[in-house]
Write a protein that holds these residues in place. Structure first.
Motif, PDB file in Angstrom:
ATOM      1  N   TYR A   1      44.461  45.144  45.109  1.00  0.00           N
ATOM      2  CA  TYR A   1      44.429  44.728  43.855  1.00  0.00           C
ATOM      3  C   TYR A   1      43.939  43.852  42.848  1.00  0.00           C
ATOM      4  CZ  TYR A   1      48.578  48.662  43.698  1.00  0.00           C
ATOM      5  OH  TYR A   1      49.378  50.055  44.657  1.00  0.00           O
ATOM      6  N   ARG A   2      43.520  42.805  43.557  1.00  0.00           N
ATOM      7  CA  ARG A   2      42.946  42.058  43.156  1.00  0.00           C
ATOM      8  C   ARG A   2      41.187  42.435  42.740  1.00  0.00           C
ATOM      9  NH1 ARG A   2      45.628  37.979  45.469  1.00  0.00           N
ATOM     10  NH2 ARG A   2      44.314  38.100  47.722  1.00  0.00           N
ATOM     11  N   TRP A   3      40.355  43.003  43.796  1.00  0.00           N
ATOM     12  CA  TRP A   3      39.689  43.907  43.492  1.00  0.00           C
ATOM     13  C   TRP A   3      39.451  44.518  42.883  1.00  0.00           C
ATOM     14  CZ3 TRP A   3      38.399  48.532  45.402  1.00  0.00           C
ATOM     15  CH2 TRP A   3      36.335  48.140  46.092  1.00  0.00           C
ATOM     16  N   SER A   4      40.309  45.380  42.843  1.00  0.00           N
ATOM     17  CA  SER A   4      39.879  46.239  41.803  1.00  0.00           C
ATOM     18  C   SER A   4      40.382  46.352  40.753  1.00  0.00           C
ATOM     19  CB  SER A   4      41.790  47.627  41.751  1.00  0.00           C
ATOM     20  OG  SER A   4      42.677  47.025  42.016  1.00  0.00           O
ATOM     21  N   ALA A   5      41.267  45.024  40.461  1.00  0.00           N
ATOM     22  CA  ALA A   5      40.952  44.895  39.034  1.00  0.00           C
ATOM     23  C   ALA A   5      40.356  43.969  38.358  1.00  0.00           C
ATOM     24  CB  ALA A   5      41.994  44.077  39.286  1.00  0.00           C
ATOM     25  N   ALA A   6      39.391  43.568  39.210  1.00  0.00           N
ATOM     26  CA  ALA A   6      38.160  42.324  39.597  1.00  0.00           C
ATOM     27  C   ALA A   6      36.658  44.133  38.444  1.00  0.00           C
ATOM     28  CB  ALA A   6      37.372  42.113  40.929  1.00  0.00           C
ATOM     29  N   GLY A   7      36.928  45.147  38.520  1.00  0.00           N
ATOM     30  CA  GLY A   7      36.313  46.170  38.557  1.00  0.00           C
ATOM     31  C   GLY A   7      35.405  46.739  39.248  1.00  0.00           C
TER      32      GLY A   7
END
Length: 122
Positions: free
Chosen positions: A106-112
């Motif tokens: 989720y951190r990775w996906s939130a970072a675009g």
């Protein structure tokens, strides 16, 4: 059976290995549902009582099945208390790692960091 054919920790033969594999995999597959069903902390986000009850029933059946006549039909053997203690520790560690992986995703996906697809219109 030669000594190299047994698992060292439990002195397990094929039947105990298969029993352990069944119990462990069913427990982790069912319990991981509670980790991946929510984006947040699974201990703070309560699942529906029916999901909780059925999931825990499946885990209980998996744990108790080797002690039943049906378990012997599948050639399961009753594991020791030591096995269940180690199994519990392994399942907890596995669920912790899944939670860490989920948070990282989720951190990775939130970072675009999702690959962008180019959309071409005809």
């Amino acid at each position: 059976m030669p000594p190299f054919g047994k698992l060292i920790v439990f002195r397990a033969d094929e039947k105990l290995f298969q029993t352990g594999w069944f119990v462990e995999s069913l427990c982790t597959q069912v319990l991981v549902i509670f980790i991946i069903r929510t984006r947040g902390n699974p201990l703070k986000s309560r699942a529906h009582p029916l999901l909780t009850a059925t999931s825990l029933a499946v885990v209980a059946i998996a744990v108790l099945l080797p002690f039943t006549p049906i378990g012997t039909y599948f050639r399961f053997v009753p594991p020791s208390a030591k096995f269940y203690f180690i199994l519990g520790a392994m399942v907890l560690v596995y669920l912790f790692v899944v939670e860490l992986a989920k948070q990282g995703f989720y951190r990775w996906s939130a970072a675009g960091r999702w690959p962008r697809r180019s959309v071409t219109r005809a």
